[in-house]
Design a protein around this motif. Structure first.
Motif, PDB file in Angstrom:
ATOM      1  N   LYS A 218       8.991 -12.087  21.983  1.00  0.00           N
ATOM      2  CA  LYS A 218       8.631 -10.670  22.260  1.00  0.00           C
ATOM      3  C   LYS A 218       8.584 -10.041  23.583  1.00  0.00           C
ATOM      4  CE  LYS A 218       5.671 -11.181  18.065  1.00  0.00           C
ATOM      5  NZ  LYS A 218       4.421 -11.768  17.796  1.00  0.00           N
ATOM      6  N   GLN A 219       8.160 -10.726  24.546  1.00  0.00           N
ATOM      7  CA  GLN A 219       7.924 -10.162  25.727  1.00  0.00           C
ATOM      8  C   GLN A 219       9.263  -9.924  26.584  1.00  0.00           C
ATOM      9  OE1 GLN A 219       5.420 -12.409  28.937  1.00  0.00           O
ATOM     10  NE2 GLN A 219       5.613 -14.045  27.078  1.00  0.00           N
ATOM     11  N   TRP A 220      10.357 -10.382  26.076  1.00  0.00           N
ATOM     12  CA  TRP A 220      11.495 -10.334  26.614  1.00  0.00           C
ATOM     13  C   TRP A 220      12.131  -8.759  26.001  1.00  0.00           C
ATOM     14  CZ3 TRP A 220      14.531 -12.405  30.305  1.00  0.00           C
ATOM     15  CH2 TRP A 220      15.880 -11.946  30.459  1.00  0.00           C
ATOM     16  N   LYS A 221      11.937  -8.550  24.829  1.00  0.00           N
ATOM     17  CA  LYS A 221      12.219  -7.305  24.200  1.00  0.00           C
ATOM     18  C   LYS A 221      11.199  -6.124  24.843  1.00  0.00           C
ATOM     19  CE  LYS A 221      13.527  -8.589  19.379  1.00  0.00           C
ATOM     20  NZ  LYS A 221      12.645  -9.156  18.898  1.00  0.00           N
ATOM     21  N   LYS A 222      10.096  -6.362  25.015  1.00  0.00           N
ATOM     22  CA  LYS A 222       9.158  -5.444  25.225  1.00  0.00           C
ATOM     23  C   LYS A 222       9.111  -5.068  27.151  1.00  0.00           C
ATOM     24  CE  LYS A 222       7.209  -4.052  21.425  1.00  0.00           C
ATOM     25  NZ  LYS A 222       6.195  -4.328  20.645  1.00  0.00           N
ATOM     26  N   ALA A 223       9.397  -5.990  27.624  1.00  0.00           N
ATOM     27  CA  ALA A 223       9.268  -5.954  28.986  1.00  0.00           C
ATOM     28  C   ALA A 223       9.703  -4.739  29.737  1.00  0.00           C
ATOM     29  CB  ALA A 223      10.017  -7.263  29.618  1.00  0.00           C
ATOM     30  N   PRO A 224       8.451  -4.059  30.468  1.00  0.00           N
ATOM     31  CA  PRO A 224       9.106  -2.763  31.087  1.00  0.00           C
ATOM     32  C   PRO A 224       9.562  -3.155  32.635  1.00  0.00           C
ATOM     33  CG  PRO A 224       6.734  -3.057  30.811  1.00  0.00           C
ATOM     34  CD  PRO A 224       7.265  -4.352  30.369  1.00  0.00           C
ATOM     35  N   PHE A 225       9.451  -4.461  33.037  1.00  0.00           N
ATOM     36  CA  PHE A 225       9.985  -5.119  34.139  1.00  0.00           C
ATOM     37  C   PHE A 225      10.966  -6.496  34.118  1.00  0.00           C
ATOM     38  CE2 PHE A 225       9.694  -7.536  38.110  1.00  0.00           C
ATOM     39  CZ  PHE A 225       9.575  -6.602  39.199  1.00  0.00           C
ATOM     40  N   LYS A 226      11.948  -6.319  34.546  1.00  0.00           N
ATOM     41  CA  LYS A 226      12.991  -7.501  34.240  1.00  0.00           C
ATOM     42  C   LYS A 226      14.146  -7.509  35.223  1.00  0.00           C
ATOM     43  CE  LYS A 226      13.911  -7.650  29.518  1.00  0.00           C
ATOM     44  NZ  LYS A 226      14.815  -7.574  28.417  1.00  0.00           N
ATOM     45  N   ILE A 227      13.720  -8.429  35.886  1.00  0.00           N
ATOM     46  CA  ILE A 227      14.777  -8.513  37.129  1.00  0.00           C
ATOM     47  C   ILE A 227      15.533 -10.028  37.053  1.00  0.00           C
ATOM     48  CG2 ILE A 227      14.988  -8.691  39.566  1.00  0.00           C
ATOM     49  CD1 ILE A 227      13.955  -5.892  39.134  1.00  0.00           C
ATOM     50  N   ALA A 228      16.709  -9.930  37.071  1.00  0.00           N
ATOM     51  CA  ALA A 228      17.353 -11.454  37.305  1.00  0.00           C
ATOM     52  C   ALA A 228      17.341 -11.737  38.598  1.00  0.00           C
ATOM     53  CB  ALA A 228      18.986 -11.156  36.795  1.00  0.00           C
ATOM     54  N   GLU A 229      16.857 -12.413  39.202  1.00  0.00           N
ATOM     55  CA  GLU A 229      16.257 -12.830  40.478  1.00  0.00           C
ATOM     56  C   GLU A 229      16.832 -13.682  41.399  1.00  0.00           C
ATOM     57  OE1 GLU A 229      14.052 -12.527  44.036  1.00  0.00           O
ATOM     58  OE2 GLU A 229      13.608 -14.219  42.621  1.00  0.00           O
ATOM     59  N   ILE A 230      17.291 -13.257  42.507  1.00  0.00           N
ATOM     60  CA  ILE A 230      18.431 -14.205  43.293  1.00  0.00           C
ATOM     61  C   ILE A 230      17.468 -15.530  43.955  1.00  0.00           C
ATOM     62  CG2 ILE A 230      18.516 -13.105  45.255  1.00  0.00           C
ATOM     63  CD1 ILE A 230      21.404 -14.194  43.321  1.00  0.00           C
ATOM     64  N   GLN A 231      16.171 -15.000  44.582  1.00  0.00           N
ATOM     65  CA  GLN A 231      15.541 -16.237  45.268  1.00  0.00           C
ATOM     66  C   GLN A 231      15.129 -17.231  44.112  1.00  0.00           C
ATOM     67  OE1 GLN A 231      12.720 -15.435  48.583  1.00  0.00           O
ATOM     68  NE2 GLN A 231      11.142 -16.009  47.102  1.00  0.00           N
ATOM     69  N   THR A 232      14.464 -16.685  42.957  1.00  0.00           N
ATOM     70  CA  THR A 232      14.007 -17.854  42.078  1.00  0.00           C
ATOM     71  C   THR A 232      15.277 -18.543  41.530  1.00  0.00           C
ATOM     72  OG1 THR A 232      12.251 -16.011  41.361  1.00  0.00           O
ATOM     73  CG2 THR A 232      12.622 -18.037  39.921  1.00  0.00           C
ATOM     74  N   THR A 233      16.205 -17.715  41.394  1.00  0.00           N
ATOM     75  CA  THR A 233      17.270 -18.622  40.620  1.00  0.00           C
ATOM     76  C   THR A 233      17.971 -19.577  41.455  1.00  0.00           C
ATOM     77  OG1 THR A 233      17.894 -16.525  39.260  1.00  0.00           O
ATOM     78  CG2 THR A 233      19.835 -18.266  39.470  1.00  0.00           C
ATOM     79  N   ALA A 234      17.972 -19.220  42.829  1.00  0.00           N
ATOM     80  CA  ALA A 234      18.333 -20.230  43.958  1.00  0.00           C
ATOM     81  C   ALA A 234      17.565 -21.418  43.970  1.00  0.00           C
ATOM     82  CB  ALA A 234      18.574 -19.561  45.466  1.00  0.00           C
ATOM     83  N   ILE A 235      16.404 -21.240  43.876  1.00  0.00           N
ATOM     84  CA  ILE A 235      15.393 -22.299  43.903  1.00  0.00           C
ATOM     85  C   ILE A 235      15.465 -23.187  42.510  1.00  0.00           C
ATOM     86  CG2 ILE A 235      12.587 -22.871  43.833  1.00  0.00           C
ATOM     87  CD1 ILE A 235      12.269 -20.531  45.693  1.00  0.00           C
ATOM     88  N   LEU A 236      15.703 -22.352  41.524  1.00  0.00           N
ATOM     89  CA  LEU A 236      15.926 -23.119  40.176  1.00  0.00           C
ATOM     90  C   LEU A 236      17.017 -24.065  40.497  1.00  0.00           C
ATOM     91  CD1 LEU A 236      14.963 -23.345  37.188  1.00  0.00           C
ATOM     92  CD2 LEU A 236      16.566 -21.825  36.842  1.00  0.00           C
ATOM     93  N   LEU A 237      18.174 -23.629  41.011  1.00  0.00           N
ATOM     94  CA  LEU A 237      19.393 -24.532  41.246  1.00  0.00           C
ATOM     95  C   LEU A 237      19.216 -25.693  42.244  1.00  0.00           C
ATOM     96  CD1 LEU A 237      22.323 -24.834  40.971  1.00  0.00           C
ATOM     97  CD2 LEU A 237      22.790 -23.308  42.722  1.00  0.00           C
ATOM     98  N   LYS A 238      18.492 -25.538  43.076  1.00  0.00           N
ATOM     99  CA  LYS A 238      18.100 -26.451  44.135  1.00  0.00           C
ATOM    100  C   LYS A 238      17.281 -27.455  43.342  1.00  0.00           C
ATOM    101  CE  LYS A 238      17.863 -29.139  47.862  1.00  0.00           C
ATOM    102  NZ  LYS A 238      17.597 -30.406  47.343  1.00  0.00           N
TER     103      LYS A 238
END
Ligand code: DGY
Length: 426
Positions: A218-238
């Motif tokens: 539900k949040q994904w559908k309604k979110a007024p703020f949604k950023i595919a984020e590079i710092q978080t994704t890079a940390i997730l990969l490490k």
């Protein structure tokens, strides 16, 4: 004995609330997710039992769907806003409803390596928790399988008021159901904190997601703020690399293959976010479809988790040097001199020891040990001169924000590696 190491350890003692460590007294009186992961790495240098406790206590807040929240409210406190009554979540232990950068598995691998094989029984449940969380990231925050994970709230980035959010956050209304009663500006100078308008938008988002019952779809559908984020994704990969390594050690071949799949997809996705004309990686605003071009530290964090071509790594380092030129303390979280740059205001310019720690590891990984060493020394000098502040004004070197800060203490220990068992940790 380095007197600063003693002080760093004393800070962790003073901020201990019973097996978990608050980031600092009063300003942040609960357990914060990525703070605790950094703190656990600090403890890993001299007290592995306490390091495990830190992670175990954080996992008490893990939701049934795998999400590890950004705050676990183990005990009440009236010195912080927004508390549990604003979040309205349903977990047995009160928690916030959003998450934070997944440093956890990075800490867990380091801890397991110092604790040795006999610690497997203690590492395994934490490994399972981390795997559940990583699955949550890919399921809940990358439902389309792009390889980049999205944030639905600036607080999830840990870089709350970064200029990276200015365009996207301006679209979020300032209206709230919950009265905004800030406590942070009673503890530190308001000029070092996000603005009131930012807080209204932060709370608007909390209200909006609480109204979704914190259901990820539900949040994904309604979110007024949604950023595919590079710092978080890079940390997730490490963290994913470290998790894959642990899966291998424990003979979990199916897990290892699943995690390798996540990692491959993410590696390619991060590379596709490289922008040669900016000499940085960029996030993507999933609502407008635009690149987030704001000049912040996030664009350099992929150094941590990719083995980059020399051309890209060299361009990143050249850009980092240009940003750092003439500063007393590197690395600035916003490019000096641009309109958004505010050297004392939280994530709009200051240098943070934990960001430097990630960058130092990334520079070493990518064949730039001299740049890593320079940044390491700059960070150590800042702390030794000003104390264990939350962050530092890069122009004057002044320690800012909360003082007696846990992750700055952990970063100091890690970056000096002078604690008694430090030599065993790589
Ligand atoms: C705060 O309250 O400033 C925190 O950074 C939010 O997690």
């Amino acid at each position: 004995m380095n007197v600063h190491i003693d002080q760093a350890k004393q800070i962790l003692v003073a901020n201990d609330r019973g097996g978990y460590t608050v980031p600092t007294d009063r300003l942040y009186p609960f357990q914060w997710n990525w703070d605790s992961a950094f703190v656990a790495m600090g403890f890993a240098l001299y007290d592995t039992d306490r390091a495990y406790r830190e992670l175990e206590r954080l996992v008490e807040g893990q939701w049934a769907d795998g999400m590890i929240p950004h705050i676990v409210f183990h005990q009440p406190s009236d010195t912080y806003f927004p508390g549990p009554s604003v979040w309205r979540t349903k977990h047995a232990v009160p928690t916030s409803g959003i998450t934070q950068p997944p440093v956890f598995a990075i800490a867990l691998r380091k801890l397991h390596e110092v604790a040795g094989r006999q610690a497997e029984a203690r590492t395994l449940p934490l490994y399972e928790a981390a795997l559940k969380w990583h699955r949550w990231w890919y399921r809940a925050r990358d439902p389309e399988g792009s390889g980049l994970v999205a944030l639905l709230h600036p607080w999830e980035s840990g870089s709350d008021n970064s200029p990276a959010w200015d365009i996207a956050l301006a679209r979020v209304p300032t209206t709230t159901d919950t009265p905004v009663v800030r406590k942070d500006t009673g503890h530190v100078n308001a000029e070092m904190r996000p603005r009131d308008e930012d807080y209204k938008r932060f709370i608007h988002l909390v209200d909006a997601y609480a109204a979704c019952g914190w259901d990820p779809a539900k949040q994904w559908k309604k979110a007024p703020f949604k950023i595919a984020e590079i710092q978080t994704t890079a940390i997730l990969l490490k963290a994913g690399e470290d998790l894959e390594h642990l899966a291998g050690l424990f003979g979990r071949t199916e897990d290892a293959a699943e995690i390798a799949g996540f990692n491959d997809r993410t590696r390619k996705a991060i590379l596709s976010q490289w922008r040669p004309k900016l000499s940085r990686f960029v996030s993507r605003d999933l609502i407008s479809g635009d690149d987030v071009e704001a000049a912040t530290q996030a664009g350099f964090i992929p150094l941590l988790s990719l083995d980059l071509d020399a051309g890209i790594a060299d361009a990143l380092v050249t850009e980092m040097k240009a940003w750092s030129k003439g500063l007393k303390v590197a690395f600035p979280t916003t490019k000096p001199g641009i309109a958004a740059w505010e050297p004392k205001r939280y994530w709009r310019g200051p240098a943070w020891a934990i960001i430097n720690w990630l960058l130092i590891d990334g520079l070493k990984r990518n064949g730039h040990p001299d740049a890593a060493e320079e940044l390491r020394k700059s960070t150590i000098t800042a702390i030794e001169t000003e104390g264990f502040a939350e962050y530092f004004d890069p122009v004057t070197g002044e320690g800012c924000g909360g003082l007696g800060f846990s992750w700055t203490a952990a970063a100091y220990m890690w970056l000096t590696k002078a604690a008694s068992t430090a030599a065993r940790v790589q």
